[in-house]
Design a protein around this motif. Structure first.
Motif, PDB file in Angstrom:
ATOM      1  N   TRP A 173       0.733  -1.080   0.014  1.00 28.88           N
ATOM      2  CA  TRP A 173      -0.037   0.045   0.028  1.00 28.88           C
ATOM      3  C   TRP A 173       0.827   1.200   0.034  1.00 28.88           C
ATOM      4  CZ3 TRP A 173      -2.698  -1.749   5.084  1.00 28.88           C
ATOM      5  CH2 TRP A 173      -1.694  -1.702   6.258  1.00 28.88           C
ATOM      6  N   ARG A 174       2.207   1.016   0.023  1.00 29.02           N
ATOM      7  CA  ARG A 174       3.166   2.479  -0.054  1.00 29.02           C
ATOM      8  C   ARG A 174       3.413   2.749  -1.675  1.00 29.02           C
ATOM      9  NH1 ARG A 174       7.692  -0.324   3.262  1.00 29.02           N
ATOM     10  NH2 ARG A 174       7.096  -1.812   2.152  1.00 29.02           N
ATOM     11  N   LEU A 175       2.707   1.911  -2.447  1.00 25.54           N
ATOM     12  CA  LEU A 175       2.917   2.114  -3.930  1.00 25.54           C
ATOM     13  C   LEU A 175       1.767   2.697  -4.558  1.00 25.54           C
ATOM     14  CD1 LEU A 175       4.781  -1.360  -4.922  1.00 25.54           C
ATOM     15  CD2 LEU A 175       5.632   0.994  -4.470  1.00 25.54           C
ATOM     16  N   PRO A 176       1.661   3.552  -5.552  1.00 28.33           N
ATOM     17  CA  PRO A 176       0.617   4.242  -6.286  1.00 28.33           C
ATOM     18  C   PRO A 176      -0.236   3.072  -6.696  1.00 28.33           C
ATOM     19  CG  PRO A 176       2.814   5.363  -7.038  1.00 28.33           C
ATOM     20  CD  PRO A 176       3.106   4.173  -5.969  1.00 28.33           C
ATOM     21  N   ASP A 177      -1.564   3.647  -6.613  1.00 29.94           N
ATOM     22  CA  ASP A 177      -2.706   2.626  -7.324  1.00 29.94           C
ATOM     23  C   ASP A 177      -2.614   1.206  -6.639  1.00 29.94           C
ATOM     24  OD1 ASP A 177      -3.544   4.914  -8.740  1.00 29.94           O
ATOM     25  OD2 ASP A 177      -2.048   4.304 -10.267  1.00 29.94           O
ATOM     26  N   TRP A 178      -2.147   1.150  -5.352  1.00 32.99           N
ATOM     27  CA  TRP A 178      -2.108  -0.261  -5.045  1.00 32.99           C
ATOM     28  C   TRP A 178      -3.457  -0.948  -4.585  1.00 32.99           C
ATOM     29  CZ3 TRP A 178      -4.838  -1.330  -0.325  1.00 32.99           C
ATOM     30  CH2 TRP A 178      -5.117  -0.137   0.312  1.00 32.99           C
ATOM     31  N   GLU A 179      -4.525   0.044  -4.548  1.00 31.22           N
ATOM     32  CA  GLU A 179      -5.937  -0.658  -4.184  1.00 31.22           C
ATOM     33  C   GLU A 179      -6.664  -1.393  -5.572  1.00 31.22           C
ATOM     34  OE1 GLU A 179      -6.609   3.853  -5.004  1.00 31.22           O
ATOM     35  OE2 GLU A 179      -5.090   2.657  -4.327  1.00 31.22           O
ATOM     36  N   LYS A 180      -6.172  -1.037  -6.678  1.00 32.65           N
ATOM     37  CA  LYS A 180      -6.605  -1.152  -8.100  1.00 32.65           C
ATOM     38  C   LYS A 180      -6.644  -2.832  -8.297  1.00 32.65           C
ATOM     39  CE  LYS A 180      -6.189   3.123 -10.064  1.00 32.65           C
ATOM     40  NZ  LYS A 180      -5.820   3.824 -11.406  1.00 32.65           N
ATOM     41  N   ALA A 181      -5.617  -3.383  -7.690  1.00 31.87           N
ATOM     42  CA  ALA A 181      -5.547  -4.903  -7.952  1.00 31.87           C
ATOM     43  C   ALA A 181      -6.512  -5.656  -6.957  1.00 31.87           C
ATOM     44  CB  ALA A 181      -3.943  -5.391  -7.737  1.00 31.87           C
ATOM     45  N   LEU A 182      -7.188  -4.972  -6.378  1.00 30.75           N
ATOM     46  CA  LEU A 182      -8.102  -5.712  -5.321  1.00 30.75           C
ATOM     47  C   LEU A 182      -9.419  -5.811  -5.651  1.00 30.75           C
ATOM     48  CD1 LEU A 182      -6.728  -4.181  -2.059  1.00 30.75           C
ATOM     49  CD2 LEU A 182      -6.127  -6.232  -2.962  1.00 30.75           C
ATOM     50  N   ALA A 183      -9.796  -5.099  -6.746  1.00 30.66           N
ATOM     51  CA  ALA A 183     -11.205  -5.570  -7.568  1.00 30.66           C
ATOM     52  C   ALA A 183     -12.407  -4.943  -6.500  1.00 30.66           C
ATOM     53  CB  ALA A 183     -11.384  -6.789  -8.030  1.00 30.66           C
ATOM     54  N   GLY A 184     -12.340  -4.024  -5.706  1.00 35.52           N
ATOM     55  CA  GLY A 184     -13.285  -3.539  -4.665  1.00 35.52           C
ATOM     56  C   GLY A 184     -14.409  -3.139  -5.211  1.00 35.52           C
ATOM     57  N   PRO A 185     -15.587  -2.888  -4.699  1.00 31.35           N
ATOM     58  CA  PRO A 185     -15.492  -2.530  -3.257  1.00 31.35           C
ATOM     59  C   PRO A 185     -15.749  -3.747  -2.378  1.00 31.35           C
ATOM     60  CG  PRO A 185     -17.611  -1.695  -3.928  1.00 31.35           C
ATOM     61  CD  PRO A 185     -16.697  -2.280  -5.239  1.00 31.35           C
ATOM     62  N   PHE A 186     -15.678  -3.814  -1.211  1.00 31.42           N
ATOM     63  CA  PHE A 186     -16.062  -4.805  -0.345  1.00 31.42           C
ATOM     64  C   PHE A 186     -16.947  -4.278   0.743  1.00 31.42           C
ATOM     65  CE2 PHE A 186     -11.760  -5.272  -2.112  1.00 31.42           C
ATOM     66  CZ  PHE A 186     -11.657  -6.526  -2.314  1.00 31.42           C
ATOM     67  N   ALA A 235     -12.780   4.921  -0.595  1.00 32.20           N
ATOM     68  CA  ALA A 235     -14.016   5.166  -1.622  1.00 32.20           C
ATOM     69  C   ALA A 235     -13.951   3.953  -2.662  1.00 32.20           C
ATOM     70  CB  ALA A 235     -13.516   6.504  -2.187  1.00 32.20           C
ATOM     71  N   ALA A 236     -12.631   3.626  -2.796  1.00 32.56           N
ATOM     72  CA  ALA A 236     -12.495   2.344  -4.016  1.00 32.56           C
ATOM     73  C   ALA A 236     -12.876   0.997  -3.209  1.00 32.56           C
ATOM     74  CB  ALA A 236     -11.198   2.539  -4.394  1.00 32.56           C
ATOM     75  N   LEU A 237     -12.498   0.910  -1.703  1.00 29.93           N
ATOM     76  CA  LEU A 237     -12.332  -0.426  -1.229  1.00 29.93           C
ATOM     77  C   LEU A 237     -13.603  -0.609  -0.534  1.00 29.93           C
ATOM     78  CD1 LEU A 237      -8.623  -0.402  -0.182  1.00 29.93           C
ATOM     79  CD2 LEU A 237      -9.759  -1.488  -1.887  1.00 29.93           C
ATOM     80  N   VAL A 238     -14.451   0.358   0.164  1.00 29.21           N
ATOM     81  CA  VAL A 238     -15.420  -0.085   1.130  1.00 29.21           C
ATOM     82  C   VAL A 238     -17.014   0.428   0.211  1.00 29.21           C
ATOM     83  CG1 VAL A 238     -16.573   0.565   3.173  1.00 29.21           C
ATOM     84  CG2 VAL A 238     -14.187   0.755   2.883  1.00 29.21           C
ATOM     85  N   ALA A 239     -17.617  -0.651  -0.191  1.00 30.93           N
ATOM     86  CA  ALA A 239     -18.973  -0.446  -0.687  1.00 30.93           C
ATOM     87  C   ALA A 239     -19.766   0.436   0.109  1.00 30.93           C
ATOM     88  CB  ALA A 239     -19.696  -1.796  -0.818  1.00 30.93           C
ATOM     89  N   PRO A 240     -20.708   1.147  -0.635  1.00 29.14           N
ATOM     90  CA  PRO A 240     -21.750   1.842   0.333  1.00 29.14           C
ATOM     91  C   PRO A 240     -22.477   1.180   1.216  1.00 29.14           C
ATOM     92  CG  PRO A 240     -21.967   2.129  -2.183  1.00 29.14           C
ATOM     93  CD  PRO A 240     -20.894   1.354  -1.861  1.00 29.14           C
ATOM     94  N   GLY A 241     -22.544   1.472   2.376  1.00 30.39           N
ATOM     95  CA  GLY A 241     -22.995   1.033   3.603  1.00 30.39           C
ATOM     96  C   GLY A 241     -22.295   0.063   4.114  1.00 30.39           C
TER      97      GLY A 241
END
Length: 285
Positions: A173-186, A235-241
């Protein structure tokens, strides 16, 4: 030399090293060296111990005297009543982290939901795999920067019967755009991130400072670097609610709450651990 004498000698060595609960720890070490349960040791106490048992106990005791954590010496630690294999590649699971599980179960009481879970910094897998056991229809992803840590998680997932519902991803998570590989949201994101101030690590108890993985401890100059990164990706990782539940160091809950609120999350009251410390911060998207 009898088992009882070996036990006394090991306890004496541990006490001289400044270790607490020496008789309890000496029993665990002797049981491992002898291949017996603690209960069986009592029955064999007055018997002469084989020479390999004495040699094995001396080797294990020497490791503990150097303040290597018992969990690394024994190779496992219990968490939430479940056995987790551990190695120096992962933090030793601690009772404080069970507060994360308690918080999730209180927030999400319907156990049959087909939830998508994410554990950031999965380590031994104690959070993710415990939650997969508690939510039998859930699936989860565990992220870690360490290949060795992911191997420990994989072994634990297999042993606990949840490997088919767990996917492990190497990422930093120290790298740019690290969250994009996770296919969120969760539906749920949990984490016990590094939260020790970098300058304070060497002042921790020797078991932690000398042996536990520094990258899993070092939270940057103020201990909060990981929380800023998690908040920025929320915003990319946590689903609404959906829920975000993280462990916090002592005295950090208020500042972590502010970080999450600044990211647009609705933050609840911190949850205390058994020592009365604000241990868990939870927020909702």
């Amino acid at each position: 030399m009898t088992y009882d004498r070996l036990l006394r000698d090991a306890a004496t060595a541990l006490s001289a090293a400044g270790i607490d609960n020496v008789r309890f720890e000496a029993r665990l070490l002797l049981a491992r060296a002898a291949g017996l349960s603690v209960e069986q040791l009592v029955a064999h106490g007055a018997e002469a111990a084989p020479a390999p048992v004495a040699a094995g106990l001396r080797a294990l005791t020497a490791r503990r005297v150097r303040r290597e954590p018992m969990a690394y010496i024994l190779g496992e630690r219990e968490f939430w009543g479940l056995p987790f294999k551990v190695s120096p590649a992962v933090l030793v699971p601690r009772p404080d982290s069970e507060t994360v599980i308690e918080t999730v179960l209180a927030l999400m009481p319907a156990r049959a939901q087909p939830l998508r879970l994410l554990d950031l910094g999965v380590g031994s897998g104690c959070l993710l795999l415990t939650l997969l056991r508690e939510y039998p229809n859930a699936t989860g992803i565990g992220l870690d920067a360490s290949e060795a840590a992911l191997a420990v998680t994989e072994g634990n997932a297999q042993a606990l019967g949840v490997a088919a519902r767990a996917r492990l991803v190497r990422g930093d998570w120290r790298l740019p755009d690290w969250e994009k590989a996770l296919a969120g949201p969760f539906d749920l994101v949990v984490s016990n991130p590094p939260y020790i101030e970098a300058s304070a690590i060497d002042r921790l108890m020797p078991e932690v400072a000398r042996f536990e993985p520094r990258e899993a401890l070092d939270g940057g100059p103020d201990g909060l670097a990981a929380y800023h990164r998690i908040a920025a990706a929320a915003a990319a990782l946590v689903a609404p609610g959906g829920h975000l539940v993280v462990e916090a160091g002592e005295g950090q809950a208020i500042e972590i709450s502010r970080i999450f609120e600044s990211a647009g999350l609705a933050v609840g009251s911190p949850r205390k651990d058994l020592s009365g410390i604000d241990r868990v911060v939870h927020a909702q998207q």
